[in-house]
Design an enzyme around this catalytic site. Structure first.
Site, mmCIF file in Angstrom:
data_model
loop_
_atom_site.group_PDB
_atom_site.id
_atom_site.type_symbol
_atom_site.label_atom_id
_atom_site.label_comp_id
_atom_site.label_asym_id
_atom_site.label_seq_id
_atom_site.Cartn_x
_atom_site.Cartn_y
_atom_site.Cartn_z
ATOM 1 N N ILE A 90 30.622 -32.884 59.928
ATOM 2 C CA ILE A 90 29.510 -32.618 59.271
ATOM 3 C C ILE A 90 29.734 -31.151 58.669
ATOM 4 O O ILE A 90 29.765 -30.233 59.582
ATOM 5 C CB ILE A 90 28.096 -32.558 60.032
ATOM 6 C CG1 ILE A 90 27.822 -33.844 60.466
ATOM 7 C CG2 ILE A 90 26.985 -32.055 59.043
ATOM 8 C CD1 ILE A 90 26.413 -33.999 61.331
ATOM 9 N N ASP A 91 29.997 -31.088 57.390
ATOM 10 C CA ASP A 91 30.297 -29.707 56.557
ATOM 11 C C ASP A 91 28.801 -29.150 56.021
ATOM 12 O O ASP A 91 28.264 -30.031 55.491
ATOM 13 C CB ASP A 91 31.188 -29.940 55.863
ATOM 14 C CG ASP A 91 31.368 -28.347 55.138
ATOM 15 O OD1 ASP A 91 31.755 -27.419 55.866
ATOM 16 O OD2 ASP A 91 31.314 -28.310 53.947
HETATM 17 C C1 IPD Z 1 30.465 -24.153 57.205
HETATM 18 C C2 IPD Z 1 29.883 -24.400 55.665
HETATM 19 C C3 IPD Z 1 29.659 -23.020 55.164
HETATM 20 C C4 IPD Z 1 30.429 -22.072 55.038
HETATM 21 C C5 IPD Z 1 30.954 -21.626 56.449
HETATM 22 C C6 IPD Z 1 31.388 -23.054 57.078
HETATM 23 P P1 IPD Z 1 30.150 -25.888 59.129
HETATM 24 O O1 IPD Z 1 30.802 -25.127 57.891
HETATM 25 O O2 IPD Z 1 31.023 -25.252 54.963
HETATM 26 O O3 IPD Z 1 28.975 -23.410 53.787
HETATM 27 O O4 IPD Z 1 30.060 -20.870 54.501
HETATM 28 O O5 IPD Z 1 32.137 -20.832 56.311
HETATM 29 O O6 IPD Z 1 32.142 -22.947 58.408
HETATM 30 O O7 IPD Z 1 29.977 -24.849 60.077
HETATM 31 O O8 IPD Z 1 28.657 -26.075 58.428
HETATM 32 O O9 IPD Z 1 30.839 -26.958 59.337
HETATM 33 CA CA CA Z 2 32.769 -26.750 57.948
HETATM 34 CA CA CA Z 3 31.192 -28.780 60.748
#
Ligand code: IPD
Ligand code: CA
Ligand code: CA
Length: 263
Positions: A90-91
């Site tokens: 999940i991003d």
């Molecule tokens: C994050 C998201 C976010 C970005 C962070 C990432 P996650 O991933 O992509 O937009 O600003 O640097 O780590 O933790 O939601 O998988």
């Molecule tokens: Ca991410």
């Molecule tokens: Ca993630």
């Protein structure tokens, strides 16, 4: 062995199935816990999606190794020859927890350490971004391309490196860069998913994206997609991206990317 088009199709089918785990999520906040680092949250769903992806992708390509965000996987490591999946189950986890409906499943297949297939799926609106090296980039069935005009006609998106906010270099660097670029562009956006930010460059929705530090699983899949869409992706010094260590990311349509270094 399947041909590569079938391989991409099967990875997309797996992403779509994994999306139904996200859509069925309920009481998400109750399942969250904090990982090492500042404000770094994980939910039971992140782990469930990753477990599902590993099982299915192993069935598809038993010889592949894995890089990924959650428990049990290396977040980066020296790359081997052959196939490697780089996955973020999940991003956009904070979006996921807060019901923003802007979170994606991101799956990259590297071949001999290089981007080969990229799949980024947003289950909330059914948009499947996908590309295979040399064969163009698509959202669902539609071919996409990055914008070719300059910053003044384009939205700029960015990430805040939220898990490094206590390191002055990242915090200041982010907001100084925004201060420099805001007068030159149409407006700013903060989506909350780096994979989607880069896919939006590929689709010509935004013109430029930057974030001062990201992990390979945040950008690997989207990097294949944006390059196939005619966009550029490097680190913020203009050096090639790497998949074995975290790097800064700068992605854009060619003209916006060029202007970044001029302003
Ligand atoms: C994050 C998201 C976010 C970005 C962070 C990432 P996650 O991933 O992509 O937009 O600003 O640097 O780590 O933790 O939601 O998988
Ligand atoms: Ca991410
Ligand atoms: Ca993630």
């Amino acid at each position: 062995m399947n041909n590569s088009t079938d391989l991409k199709q099967q990875i997309m089918d797996i992403a779509r199935e994994a999306g139904s785990i996200m859509l069925s999520a309920h009481d998400i906040e109750k399942t969250q816990s904090e990982k090492a680092g500042d404000f770094n949250l994980v939910t039971e769903y992140d782990v469930a999606v990753q477990t599902f992806l590993i099982k299915k992708l192993k069935e598809l390509l038993p010889e592949a190794s894995f890089i990924g965000e959650e428990a049990g996987l290396d977040s980066h490591k020296p790359l081997e020859d052959g196939y490697t999946f780089v996955i973020d189950p999940i991003d956009g986890t904070s979006n996921f927890i807060h019901g923003m409906m802007i979170s994606v499943i991101s799956i990259c297949l590297l071949k001999d350490g290089k981007g080969y297939i990229g799949v980024v799926y947003n289950p909330y609106n059914g948009e499947m971004f996908h590309a295979e090296k040399g064969k163009g980039a698509f959202v669902n069935d539609r071919k996409i391309s990055a914008r070719t005009d300059g910053l003044e006609h384009n939205l700029l998106s960015f990430g805040t490196s939220p898990y490094h906010r206590n390191e002055e270099h990242y915090f200041k660097g982010t907001f100084e860069t925004l201060e420099r670029l805001f007068p030159k562009c149409l407006d700013l956006r903060r989506l909350g998913s780096a994979a989607l930010d880069i896919c939006y460059i590929a689709a010509g929705r935004t013109g430029l994206f930057f974030e001062l530090i990201l992990q390979p699983y945040d950008y690997a899949a989207a990097s294949v997609i944006v390059e196939e869409a005619g966009g550029v992706i490097t680190d913020m010094n203009g050096d090639p991206i790497r998949f074995d260590i975290p790097v800064s990311i700068l992605a854009g349509g060619p003209e916006c990317y060029r202007e970044f270094f001029e302003t």
